[in-house]
Design an enzyme around this catalytic site. Structure first.
Site, short mmCIF file in Angstrom:
data_model
loop_
_atom_site.label_atom_id
_atom_site.label_comp_id
_atom_site.label_asym_id
_atom_site.label_seq_id
_atom_site.Cartn_x
_atom_site.Cartn_y
_atom_site.Cartn_z
N TYR A 63 49.70 42.58 44.90
CA TYR A 63 48.77 42.09 43.88
C TYR A 63 49.02 40.58 43.72
O TYR A 63 50.05 40.16 43.20
CB TYR A 63 49.00 42.76 42.54
CG TYR A 63 48.71 44.25 42.50
CD1 TYR A 63 47.94 44.86 43.49
CD2 TYR A 63 49.19 45.04 41.47
CE1 TYR A 63 47.68 46.22 43.43
CE2 TYR A 63 48.93 46.40 41.41
CZ TYR A 63 48.18 46.99 42.40
OH TYR A 63 47.92 48.34 42.34
N LEU A 215 39.09 54.54 35.20
CA LEU A 215 37.85 54.16 34.51
C LEU A 215 36.76 53.76 35.49
O LEU A 215 35.78 53.14 35.13
CB LEU A 215 38.12 53.02 33.52
CG LEU A 215 39.15 53.33 32.45
CD1 LEU A 215 39.41 52.12 31.57
CD2 LEU A 215 38.70 54.51 31.60
N GLY A 217 37.19 51.90 38.34
CA GLY A 217 37.55 50.79 39.21
C GLY A 217 36.59 49.63 39.11
O GLY A 217 36.16 49.24 38.03
#
Length: 290
Positions: A63, A215, A217
């Protein structure tokens, strides 16, 4: 202010963690690439999550890359004794932000050391092997070689527990012959329910299931039924989608992500949201209509 204790706990590795955790993916820049626009706000969200009782953070060194783990270290190190940090390896980022498989023993070893360095840890609590045979979701293929390499790092004491991500039931079965698998992290939500049988099987075995994109994405869940139930309950559609997951199975651990303290509060408030049986039945039909 709600207490996330209401949502209960579940076993993850050698600890019981609260079922409402926090996913750190959104702390990086757009497309989960580069730094955030407001680093101080990212630090504030992490600190608020722990102040509200969160004891389970999901992250990865790809990330950013590296950015999210460095922010976690800045915000929370030295870490609380009861904090479990779960990371994942098996991918790398191209200079254009692309997500590329990184499955060799050398790449996995490098990834573990990157996570250790950027998080400021001597050992990683849980490492999920992210399987990337397909960019569209789980795809069959042997995971023996990469998982054996990860198990060797576990034997060296660099990794305490191992999980799997983006995998099929057959790959989980193969993996459990190599090492103990403490969690499975796949895409699953109100409208994306391909893992229904797998979740129930893992629950019988006491293995945690951690849905990513709870949720929806990058394309948030849209459903008139979800909107109507939320209106009836005085909640947001996203809160109802999370509450449905909590009730779906006791082995589900939630890791909704946000870079906003306001949204964090909304997410954690679902611990106190009761979805009656009639509304649960209506929500169960969303996947069939999707």
């Amino acid at each position: 202010m709600s207490s996330i204790e209401t949502a209960g706990t579940y076993r993850l590795g050698n600890r019981n963690v609260k079922r409402l955790g926090y996913g750190a993916m959104q702390l990086a820049g757009p497309g989960v690439f580069g730094p955030p626009k407001d680093r101080a706000a990212a630090v504030a969200v992490l600190r608020e999550a722990l102040a509200r009782g969160v004891d389970h953070i999901d992250t990865s060194d790809f990330y950013g890359p590296h950015v999210t783990n460095q922010i976690i270290r800045e915000a929370l190190h030295p870490y609380a004794d009861d904090l479990t940090i779960v990371t994942k390896i098996g991918a790398t980022r191209g200079p254009d932000g692309s997500w590329n498989p990184a499955f060799s023993a050398e790449a996995l070893t490098e990834a573990v050391h990157d996570n250790l360095r950027n998080l400021g840890l001597e050992a990683l609590d849980v490492v999920n092997l992210r399987v990337m045979f397909s960019v569209h979701g789980p795809a069959e293929g042997s995971i023996e070689a990469p998982l054996t390499a990860l198990a060797a790092l576990q034997q060296q004491g660099l990794v305490r527990h191992i999980g799997l991500s983006n995998v099929t039931a057959a790959q989980i079965e193969e993996g459990r012959k190599i090492t103990d698998i403490v969690c499975v992290q796949n895409q699953y939500n109100l409208a994306h329910r391909g893992d229904d049988a797998l979740i129930d099987a893992l629950a019988r075995d006491g293995v945690a299931y951690v849905p990513f994109f709870p949720l929806g994405g990058f394309s948030p869940l849209q459903s008139s039924v979800l909107t109507e139930v939320a209106a009836d309950l005085g909640a947001t559609p996203m809160q109802v989608a999370l509450a449905w997951l909590l009730r779906r199975s006791p082995n589900i651990l939630l890791i909704p992500g946000t870079s906003s303290v306001t949204h964090l509060s909304e997410n954690l408030a679902v611990a106190d949201l009761v979805v009656p049986d009639e509304q649960m039945a209506a929500l169960d039909g969303v996947a069939a209509a999707a």
